[in-house]
Design an enzyme around this catalytic site. Structure first.
Site, PDB file in Angstrom:
ATOM      1  N   ILE A   1       3.398 -74.850 -12.906  1.00  0.00           N
ATOM      2  CA  ILE A   1       4.580 -74.805 -12.033  1.00  0.00           C
ATOM      3  C   ILE A   1       4.450 -73.667 -11.018  1.00  0.00           C
ATOM      4  O   ILE A   1       4.705 -73.841  -9.820  1.00  0.00           O
ATOM      5  CB  ILE A   1       5.867 -74.642 -12.873  1.00  0.00           C
ATOM      6  CG1 ILE A   1       6.040 -75.850 -13.802  1.00  0.00           C
ATOM      7  CG2 ILE A   1       7.083 -74.482 -11.960  1.00  0.00           C
ATOM      8  CD1 ILE A   1       7.144 -75.697 -14.839  1.00  0.00           C
TER       9      ILE A   1
ATOM     10  N   SER B   1      -4.104 -66.461 -18.957  1.00  0.00           N
ATOM     11  CA  SER B   1      -4.226 -66.905 -20.351  1.00  0.00           C
ATOM     12  C   SER B   1      -4.152 -68.430 -20.436  1.00  0.00           C
ATOM     13  O   SER B   1      -4.942 -69.037 -21.161  1.00  0.00           O
ATOM     14  CB  SER B   1      -3.138 -66.262 -21.228  1.00  0.00           C
ATOM     15  OG  SER B   1      -1.860 -66.466 -20.667  1.00  0.00           O
TER      16      SER B   1
ATOM     17  N   ALA C   1       4.967 -67.030 -18.730  1.00  0.00           N
ATOM     18  CA  ALA C   1       5.542 -67.017 -20.080  1.00  0.00           C
ATOM     19  C   ALA C   1       4.524 -67.554 -21.075  1.00  0.00           C
ATOM     20  O   ALA C   1       3.570 -68.237 -20.699  1.00  0.00           O
ATOM     21  CB  ALA C   1       6.801 -67.893 -20.134  1.00  0.00           C
ATOM     22  N   GLN C   2       4.767 -67.247 -22.318  1.00  0.00           N
ATOM     23  CA  GLN C   2       4.192 -67.989 -23.426  1.00  0.00           C
ATOM     24  C   GLN C   2       5.050 -69.255 -23.448  1.00  0.00           C
ATOM     25  O   GLN C   2       6.241 -69.191 -23.731  1.00  0.00           O
ATOM     26  CB  GLN C   2       4.319 -67.144 -24.705  1.00  0.00           C
ATOM     27  CG  GLN C   2       3.610 -67.691 -25.924  1.00  0.00           C
ATOM     28  CD  GLN C   2       4.057 -69.078 -26.334  1.00  0.00           C
ATOM     29  OE1 GLN C   2       3.292 -70.046 -26.223  1.00  0.00           O
ATOM     30  NE2 GLN C   2       5.297 -69.203 -26.776  1.00  0.00           N
TER      31      GLN C   2
ATOM     32  N   TYR D   1      10.777 -69.803 -28.976  1.00  0.00           N
ATOM     33  CA  TYR D   1      10.609 -69.907 -27.519  1.00  0.00           C
ATOM     34  C   TYR D   1      11.968 -70.000 -26.823  1.00  0.00           C
ATOM     35  O   TYR D   1      12.233 -69.289 -25.844  1.00  0.00           O
ATOM     36  CB  TYR D   1       9.752 -71.137 -27.207  1.00  0.00           C
ATOM     37  CG  TYR D   1       9.744 -71.575 -25.762  1.00  0.00           C
ATOM     38  CD1 TYR D   1       9.031 -70.861 -24.798  1.00  0.00           C
ATOM     39  CD2 TYR D   1      10.439 -72.709 -25.358  1.00  0.00           C
ATOM     40  CE1 TYR D   1       9.017 -71.272 -23.470  1.00  0.00           C
ATOM     41  CE2 TYR D   1      10.428 -73.132 -24.033  1.00  0.00           C
ATOM     42  CZ  TYR D   1       9.722 -72.414 -23.091  1.00  0.00           C
ATOM     43  OH  TYR D   1       9.711 -72.819 -21.773  1.00  0.00           O
TER      44      TYR D   1
ATOM     45  N   VAL E   1       2.772 -86.047 -20.359  1.00  0.00           N
ATOM     46  CA  VAL E   1       2.291 -86.814 -19.204  1.00  0.00           C
ATOM     47  C   VAL E   1       0.829 -86.452 -18.923  1.00  0.00           C
ATOM     48  O   VAL E   1      -0.026 -87.322 -18.750  1.00  0.00           O
ATOM     49  CB  VAL E   1       3.179 -86.548 -17.960  1.00  0.00           C
ATOM     50  CG1 VAL E   1       2.558 -87.176 -16.719  1.00  0.00           C
ATOM     51  CG2 VAL E   1       4.586 -87.085 -18.188  1.00  0.00           C
TER      52      VAL E   1
ATOM     53  N   ARG F   1      13.505 -87.558 -23.593  1.00  0.00           N
ATOM     54  CA  ARG F   1      13.420 -86.368 -22.753  1.00  0.00           C
ATOM     55  C   ARG F   1      13.892 -86.684 -21.332  1.00  0.00           C
ATOM     56  O   ARG F   1      13.984 -87.843 -20.935  1.00  0.00           O
ATOM     57  CB  ARG F   1      11.968 -85.874 -22.658  1.00  0.00           C
ATOM     58  CG  ARG F   1      11.374 -85.386 -23.959  1.00  0.00           C
ATOM     59  CD  ARG F   1      11.909 -84.020 -24.357  1.00  0.00           C
ATOM     60  NE  ARG F   1      11.328 -83.558 -25.596  1.00  0.00           N
ATOM     61  CZ  ARG F   1      11.855 -83.751 -26.808  1.00  0.00           C
ATOM     62  NH1 ARG F   1      12.988 -84.400 -26.940  1.00  0.00           N
ATOM     63  NH2 ARG F   1      11.253 -83.285 -27.886  1.00  0.00           N
TER      64      ARG F   1
END
Ligand SMILES: NC(=O)c1ccc[n+]([C@@H]2O[C@H](COP(=O)([O-])OP(=O)(O)OC[C@H]3O[C@@H](n4cnc5c(N)ncnc54)[C@H](O)[C@@H]3O)[C@@H](O)[C@H]2O)c1
Length: 307
Positions: A12, A34, A75-76, A143, A187, A215
């Protein structure tokens, strides 16, 4: 404006960088690579390879670039990793974010745009409802807890330090550049496997053989539009970035098989521990009509085919 994008080498974040550059902003990226990739970085954007957990490193980037706005996408991002390693998740997503927010205060950043999760923050969204912004969040994963914690810290930093912020709660985002090798991002996983002629599997929502979890899938370009509006200060507060359309995993499989023109009969798997059964959000009307799933999947399929 000068905009620092954390996570700008990721799926993103790299699209947000493209959108910001196209809109004429001066952009820099902070990322530890990462899960982000060098090939997602642009030559015309300064890149700082820094881990959010490195407080001095984060402050150094803010001191040198002096951004007016920080778009915090790093983020993780894995719910499964957060369940296995909640401390790691909190170190990156909570403590790392606090290093960033402290640096923003110290270096006069006006506003932070934060990539939060609408897909995970409400817990189960029972049919036929769409999660509403005024619902009390019910995180069911570390999370989601860490994302909610940062949302709350942003309230505190606004109150205590006058740091402006906009929180974008994304639904399930899909599109070009999404990592097909993670545990999430159905996806991308399906597109990659279908193109390689490998089998795909629909994990059950409840019972093996059902059509999978429900979703709300939003195309990455719509996420970029929301981020551009937030960076420009055109929208404030907390907003959903979503379509409001409920889609089952089997619908994704069918549409991708059609878009790629391949032959495949998806297999069926058991329910995965920790998966929410259903998550659908009330979309934000100010972001306009989002791209339809068929169109978005076609664009995504084309990109994976062209890789
Ligand atoms: N993809 C989705 O469906 C979705 C949904 C809701 C929210 N989000 C949020 O959107 C943001 C972007 O997610 P994405 O899907 O592009 O994932 P991604 O993994 O492609 O991007 C995350 C980026 O953050 C970087 N990063 C990770 N840990 C870091 C650290 N310690 N220091 C510096 N950089 C670090 C990674 O290298 C990567 O480039 C994340 O904050 C994620 O939680 C994503």
């Amino acid at each position: 404006m000068r905009v620092l994008v954390t996570g700008g080498a990721g799926f993103i974040g790299s699209h947000v960088v493209d959108g910001l550059v196209a809109a004429g902003h001066q952009v820099a990226v902070l990322d530890d690579l990462s899960t982000g990739r060098r090939e997602n970085l642009r030559d015309d954007v300064a890149f700082h390879e820094v881990d959010l957990r490195d407080r001095a490193g984060v402050h150094g980037v803010l001191a040198s670039f002096q951004p007016e706005v920080v778009s915090h996408q790093a983020a993780q991002t894995s719910v499964a990793v957060s369940a296995r390693e909640p401390v790691l998740d909190a170190e990156i997503n909570v403590v790392g974010s606090l290093h960033l927010l402290d640096g923003c205060v110290e270096h006069g950043v006006k506003r932070v745009v934060f990539a939060s999760t609408g897909g995970a923050i409400y817990g189960e969204v029972k049919a036929p409802a769409r999660a509403q912004l005024d619902w009390v969040p019910k995180p069911l994963s570390p999370y989601a807890c860490s994302k909610l914690a940062v949302e709350r810290y942003l309230d505190v930093y606004r109150h205590e330090h006058g740091l402006g912020s906009t929180v974008l709660r994304y639904a399930n985002v899909y599109g070009p550049r999404q990592d097909p090798h993670g545990e999430a991002g159905v996806v991308a996983i399906f597109a990659e496997r279908l193109l390689k002629g490998e089998p795909i599997r629909i994990n059950a929502m409840r019972e093996e053989g059902d059509d999978g979890c429900v979703r709300d899938y939003v195309f990455v370009d719509d996420v970029v539009k929301a981020n551009l509006a937030a960076v420009a200060g055109e929208v404030q507060g907390t907003l959903h970035v979503a379509t409001g359309v409920e889609t089952r995993t089997k619908d994704i499989a069918d549409a991708l098989i059609a878009a790629l023109g391949v032959e495949c009969t998806p297999g069926r798997g058991p329910r995965r521990a920790g998966d929410l059964e259903r998550s659908v959000l009330e979309p934000e009307a100010r972001f306009g009509t989002p791209l339809g799933l068929d169109e978005g999947l076609k664009k995504t399929a084309e990109w994976f085919r062209g890789r």
